[in-house]
Design a protein around this motif. Structure first.
Motif, short mmCIF file in Angstrom:
data_model
loop_
_atom_site.label_atom_id
_atom_site.label_comp_id
_atom_site.label_asym_id
_atom_site.label_seq_id
_atom_site.Cartn_x
_atom_site.Cartn_y
_atom_site.Cartn_z
N LYS A 1 47.76 -2.63 -44.77
CA LYS A 1 46.79 -1.89 -45.89
C LYS A 1 47.60 -2.09 -47.15
CE LYS A 1 44.88 2.49 -47.02
NZ LYS A 1 44.76 3.94 -46.57
N SER A 2 46.93 -2.09 -48.34
CA SER A 2 47.68 -2.56 -49.42
C SER A 2 47.50 -1.07 -50.39
CB SER A 2 47.17 -3.58 -50.39
OG SER A 2 47.83 -3.94 -51.66
N ILE A 3 48.42 -0.42 -50.70
CA ILE A 3 48.61 0.59 -51.61
C ILE A 3 49.42 0.38 -52.72
CG2 ILE A 3 49.36 3.00 -52.09
CD1 ILE A 3 48.62 3.85 -49.09
N GLU A 4 48.83 0.27 -54.15
CA GLU A 4 49.52 -0.06 -55.31
C GLU A 4 50.38 1.01 -55.67
OE1 GLU A 4 48.37 -2.96 -59.25
OE2 GLU A 4 46.89 -2.10 -57.88
N LYS A 5 51.59 0.62 -56.23
CA LYS A 5 52.67 1.44 -56.92
C LYS A 5 52.16 1.60 -58.34
CE LYS A 5 56.41 -0.31 -58.73
NZ LYS A 5 55.68 -1.74 -58.02
N VAL A 6 51.82 2.91 -58.77
CA VAL A 6 51.44 3.10 -60.42
C VAL A 6 52.64 4.25 -60.88
CG1 VAL A 6 49.88 4.30 -61.73
CG2 VAL A 6 49.18 2.67 -59.60
N THR A 7 52.98 4.00 -62.01
CA THR A 7 53.60 5.06 -62.66
C THR A 7 53.15 5.51 -63.82
OG1 THR A 7 54.99 3.13 -63.95
CG2 THR A 7 56.11 4.09 -61.83
N LEU A 8 53.63 6.66 -64.44
CA LEU A 8 53.02 7.56 -65.46
C LEU A 8 53.06 6.59 -66.95
CD1 LEU A 8 54.33 10.84 -65.21
CD2 LEU A 8 52.60 9.88 -64.01
N ASP A 9 53.72 5.50 -66.90
CA ASP A 9 53.48 4.69 -68.16
C ASP A 9 52.50 3.89 -68.18
OD1 ASP A 9 54.97 3.25 -66.04
OD2 ASP A 9 56.34 2.48 -67.55
N LEU A 10 51.89 3.51 -67.12
CA LEU A 10 50.69 2.68 -66.93
C LEU A 10 49.18 3.28 -67.07
CD1 LEU A 10 51.59 1.10 -63.39
CD2 LEU A 10 51.94 0.24 -65.75
N ASP A 11 48.37 2.82 -67.78
CA ASP A 11 47.00 3.29 -68.18
C ASP A 11 46.14 3.67 -66.71
OD1 ASP A 11 44.76 3.82 -69.35
OD2 ASP A 11 44.38 1.98 -70.12
N PRO A 12 45.84 4.87 -66.86
CA PRO A 12 45.06 5.28 -65.54
C PRO A 12 43.82 4.52 -65.38
CG PRO A 12 45.02 6.93 -67.34
CD PRO A 12 46.21 5.99 -67.45
N TRP B 1 47.90 10.80 -67.19
CA TRP B 1 47.49 10.96 -65.63
C TRP B 1 47.36 12.28 -65.24
CZ3 TRP B 1 46.22 7.62 -62.13
CH2 TRP B 1 46.61 6.18 -62.35
N GLU B 2 47.75 13.53 -66.27
CA GLU B 2 47.63 14.89 -65.87
C GLU B 2 46.08 15.25 -65.56
OE1 GLU B 2 48.24 19.31 -67.44
OE2 GLU B 2 47.91 17.65 -68.66
N TYR B 3 45.29 14.73 -66.46
CA TYR B 3 43.67 14.81 -66.25
C TYR B 3 43.25 14.44 -65.09
CZ TYR B 3 38.79 13.87 -66.76
OH TYR B 3 37.40 13.81 -66.79
N TYR B 4 43.58 13.16 -64.40
CA TYR B 4 42.96 12.60 -63.37
C TYR B 4 43.51 13.43 -62.00
CZ TYR B 4 41.37 8.79 -66.19
OH TYR B 4 40.61 7.95 -67.37
N PHE B 5 44.74 13.89 -62.15
CA PHE B 5 45.23 14.62 -61.17
C PHE B 5 44.51 15.79 -61.03
CE2 PHE B 5 48.54 18.16 -60.06
CZ PHE B 5 48.67 17.71 -58.59
N LYS B 6 44.13 16.63 -62.15
CA LYS B 6 43.41 17.88 -61.96
C LYS B 6 42.09 17.63 -61.74
CE LYS B 6 45.62 20.55 -65.97
NZ LYS B 6 45.58 21.05 -66.87
N TYR B 7 41.45 16.59 -62.16
CA TYR B 7 40.06 15.72 -61.73
C TYR B 7 40.02 15.95 -60.05
CZ TYR B 7 35.83 13.17 -61.36
OH TYR B 7 34.58 12.69 -60.86
N ASP B 8 41.16 15.25 -59.29
CA ASP B 8 41.21 14.98 -57.94
C ASP B 8 41.20 16.48 -57.02
OD1 ASP B 8 40.96 12.31 -57.76
OD2 ASP B 8 43.19 11.79 -57.83
N LEU B 9 42.14 17.27 -57.97
CA LEU B 9 42.14 18.85 -57.47
C LEU B 9 40.82 19.40 -57.25
CD1 LEU B 9 45.36 20.04 -58.90
CD2 LEU B 9 45.08 19.10 -56.79
N ASP B 10 40.13 19.17 -58.57
CA ASP B 10 38.71 19.95 -58.44
C ASP B 10 37.68 19.31 -57.37
OD1 ASP B 10 39.73 21.78 -60.45
OD2 ASP B 10 39.15 20.43 -62.20
N HIS B 11 37.78 18.13 -57.25
CA HIS B 11 36.51 17.49 -56.70
C HIS B 11 36.97 17.00 -55.12
CE1 HIS B 11 35.54 17.29 -60.85
NE2 HIS B 11 34.39 17.02 -60.38
N CYS B 12 38.10 16.99 -54.82
CA CYS B 12 38.41 16.67 -53.43
C CYS B 12 38.04 17.62 -52.51
CB CYS B 12 39.95 16.24 -53.21
SG CYS B 12 41.19 17.74 -53.57
N SER B 13 37.85 17.36 -51.14
CA SER B 13 37.59 18.28 -50.05
C SER B 13 38.90 19.13 -49.61
CB SER B 13 37.07 17.55 -49.00
OG SER B 13 37.50 16.57 -48.43
#
Length: 210
Positions: free
Chosen positions: A48-59, A107-119
């Protein structure tokens, strides 16, 4: 010399079977405060491929495009350079208050979005040491707390258990116990590792034939 030392300390060449089981599942997003490459290496060893992402990259280049990603909140050892050693790579206390902090990143926005919408939100071996993550969780609703789970070692201290219970449910089963239960869930439902939960915000349209 410091970078070479850190690379020797945090670059992994092997992982446990438990890590492989966890990384074989289709997660919405993986976030880690660790520097090492355990997530990416575990995924690779189960084809399986999981890509490494850091905060300086565009989400926008990575999020919601069908990619499996692991967001390294404190930086990744594989992306460490002399330029980001004291900024996006969170090695010291001073780097936590830099402009490159997680709460100041896109990335903070997307983190909060995941928190709100995940099961479900699953923390594995996490002690809430990172003050930025703690602040985000503390500001959330009871609904978020009800779907948050902490997998800890079998004998946490009273203080550790108390602090985590303020944010969710604690399971003192360790990494081994969690991987075992996850393996059983995959065995009972083979599609669990390849499919995300069904969409609930839409209703199937049925044509009347007219």
């Amino acid at each position: 010399k410091l970078i070479k030392l850190l690379e020797r300390k945090y670059s992994l060449v092997s992982v446990s079977d438990e890590h492989k089981v966890i990384c074989s599942v289709k997660w919405r997003t993986i976030y880690t405060t660790n520097y090492d490459n355990s997530i990416e290496l575990s995924a690779k060893q189960v084809d399986k491929s999981i890509e490494k992402v850091t905060l300086d990259l565009d989400p926008k280049q990575y999020y919601q495009k069908g990619k499996d990603i692991c967001v390294h909140i404190n930086g990744s050892i594989e992306s460490l350079t002399a330029e980001n050693l004291n900024t996006s790579f969170k090695l010291s206390d001073s780097s936590y208050i830099s402009p490159d902090s997680f709460t100041e990143s896109t990335w903070e926005y997307y983190f909060k979005y995941d928190l709100d919408h995940c099961s479900a939100i699953v923390f594995i071996g996490y002690s809430m040491y990172d003050i930025e993550i703690k602040k985000i969780l503390f500001a959330q609703s009871q609904e978020l707390k009800d779907k948050t789970y902490f997998v800890t070692r079998s004998n946490p201290t009273i203080k550790e258990n108390y602090n985590l219970k303020k944010f969710g449910t604690v399971f003192t089963i360790g990494l081994n116990g969690f991987a075992q239960r996850l393996s059983e869930a995959i065995k009972n439902n083979p599609l669990i590792d390849t499919q995300l939960p069904p969409i609930k915000a839409f209703r199937k349209y049925e044509s009347s034939g007219n």
